[in-house]
Write an enzyme that holds these catalytic residues in place. Sequence first.
Site, short mmCIF file in Angstrom:
data_model
loop_
_atom_site.label_atom_id
_atom_site.label_comp_id
_atom_site.label_asym_id
_atom_site.label_seq_id
_atom_site.Cartn_x
_atom_site.Cartn_y
_atom_site.Cartn_z
N ASN A 96 42.94 130.65 14.26
CA ASN A 96 42.95 130.58 15.71
C ASN A 96 41.89 131.51 16.29
O ASN A 96 41.60 132.57 15.74
CB ASN A 96 44.34 130.93 16.26
CG ASN A 96 44.50 132.40 16.58
OD1 ASN A 96 44.11 132.86 17.66
ND2 ASN A 96 45.06 133.16 15.64
N PHE A 103 43.53 135.63 23.54
CA PHE A 103 44.50 136.21 24.49
C PHE A 103 44.66 135.34 25.73
O PHE A 103 44.72 135.83 26.86
CB PHE A 103 44.11 137.63 24.92
CG PHE A 103 44.29 138.70 23.86
CD1 PHE A 103 44.86 138.43 22.64
CD2 PHE A 103 43.86 139.99 24.11
CE1 PHE A 103 45.02 139.42 21.68
CE2 PHE A 103 44.02 141.00 23.17
CZ PHE A 103 44.59 140.71 21.94
N SER A 135 43.36 141.99 17.03
CA SER A 135 42.94 140.60 17.11
C SER A 135 41.43 140.51 16.91
O SER A 135 40.68 141.26 17.54
CB SER A 135 43.30 140.00 18.46
OG SER A 135 42.69 138.73 18.62
N ASN A 165 39.65 138.13 17.95
CA ASN A 165 39.15 137.16 18.93
C ASN A 165 38.77 137.76 20.27
O ASN A 165 38.38 137.04 21.19
CB ASN A 165 40.21 136.06 19.13
CG ASN A 165 40.49 135.33 17.84
OD1 ASN A 165 39.58 135.02 17.07
ND2 ASN A 165 41.76 135.07 17.58
N THR A 166 38.90 139.08 20.41
CA THR A 166 38.40 139.79 21.59
C THR A 166 37.31 140.74 21.12
O THR A 166 37.59 141.68 20.37
CB THR A 166 39.53 140.58 22.28
OG1 THR A 166 40.53 139.65 22.75
CG2 THR A 166 38.99 141.37 23.47
N LYS A 223 49.95 147.42 16.21
CA LYS A 223 49.69 146.31 15.29
C LYS A 223 48.27 146.42 14.75
O LYS A 223 47.31 146.48 15.53
CB LYS A 223 49.89 144.98 15.99
CG LYS A 223 49.82 143.78 15.05
CD LYS A 223 50.33 142.52 15.73
CE LYS A 223 50.43 141.35 14.74
NZ LYS A 223 51.05 140.16 15.36
N ASN A 269 47.99 141.82 11.50
CA ASN A 269 47.47 140.71 12.28
C ASN A 269 46.75 139.74 11.35
O ASN A 269 46.88 139.81 10.13
CB ASN A 269 46.52 141.26 13.36
CG ASN A 269 46.53 140.44 14.63
OD1 ASN A 269 46.53 139.22 14.59
ND2 ASN A 269 46.54 141.10 15.77
#
Length: 339
Positions: A110, A114, A174, A176-177, A216, A245
Site C-alpha cells: 500500500n 495517511f 510509514s 508513504n509519507t 510504532k 509497520n
Amino acid sequence: MYRFVRPLLFRLDPETAHGITLSALDMAHRLGMAGVLGGGRVDDPVELMGLHFPNRVGLAAGLDKNGDHLDALGALGFGFVEVGTVTPRPQEGNARPRLFRLPEAGAIINRMGFNNRGVDHLVARVRSSRYTGVIGINIGKNLTTPVERAVDDYLTCLAKVHAHAHYISVNLSSPNTPGLRNLQFGEHLDALLSALREESLRLDQANGRRVPLAVKIAPDMSSDEVALVARSLTTHAIDAVIATNTTIARDAVTGLRHGKENGGLSGRPVHEASTIVVRELRRQLPGMPIIGVGGIDSGSAALAKREAGADLVQLYSGLIYRGPALVGECAQALATTGQ
C-alpha cells in the site's frame, strides 16, 4: 463463509473491496452476526499499561482510519482495536491505484499516504461508538507539514484524542509519507518523544486519567538501530512499542505481479523481519510491553510473535486473506499456551 466470498471480493479493485467489506461488517453487526463471523470472543485477560485487555489479539491501525466501523470491528472478538492513522487536517492521500494484492505471497503493498478525514472526524466517531473495549488511536502528521515541524501535528492530535483513547500510538514508520521514518532516530526521535511525553503528562493531569503512549516502528532496522530506538523509548518513559509497520524490502516478492510497486509491504513476507525486531526489542526492553504485528495469518504465526517476546499481537493483512475467523483462531492459540 469467507472463503466463498473472497473470490468475489478479489475480482474488485482492492480499495473498493475494502469499503464493501467494512459496510458488510456494519450490516452483520446490526443483525447481531459479527461475533459469529469472528469465531466468538476468547477470554484470555491480561493487564498491560494499566489497561485490561480481554484477550491478546488486536486490530492494527490502518484498516479503520476514521473510526467509522469501530462497533462492527470490535464485535469480531478483538481484545482491542486501534484506529487511525489520523492527522490534524483531512487529506486525500496518494493517487489511486495505491493498494495492491499479491496473493501468491499472502501480501499487500500500500501507498495510501495517511488518507483520512482528520482528527475531529475520528474523535466524533469514537465518541458516538458503543464499543466498550480498549481503543487505541494512532496519530501521524499531514503530508504538507515539513518534517522539522512534525511535532506540531503530533501534539495537535495528541491533545484532541487524549480524552477518547485508552492508549495513543505514534506512527513514525510509514514509508508513504516522505521523511517520516527519519523521525525514528537520533535527535529527531528524542525531541519528538520528549515533547509528546511532556504534553501527555500535562493532559493526564488535566483530564484526571492516564493514557499510555506507544510508538510504532519499522522492520527495516539493524540490531544497532533497534538498540538506539530502545534507548530513546526508555529515556522518555514510553509505555509500549509496536513492532512493526510495513517494510520497504522487496526480496520476498521479486518477480510477482505488483512486486515492484512503491509503498509498504505487509503480510506474510514481513513476518520474519518483524519477529526479529520483536525479539531484539524484548532483549533490549525486558519490562516494556511489546505489541507484535506483521504477517500474522494463522494461530501459529501469532504464537511465534508471542514466543519472540510480544505481549499482544495485531492483525491486518491476514484478515484480508483469512477473514474474520482469524481473530478467534489467533486468540485461542495464544490462550491455549497459558503463557
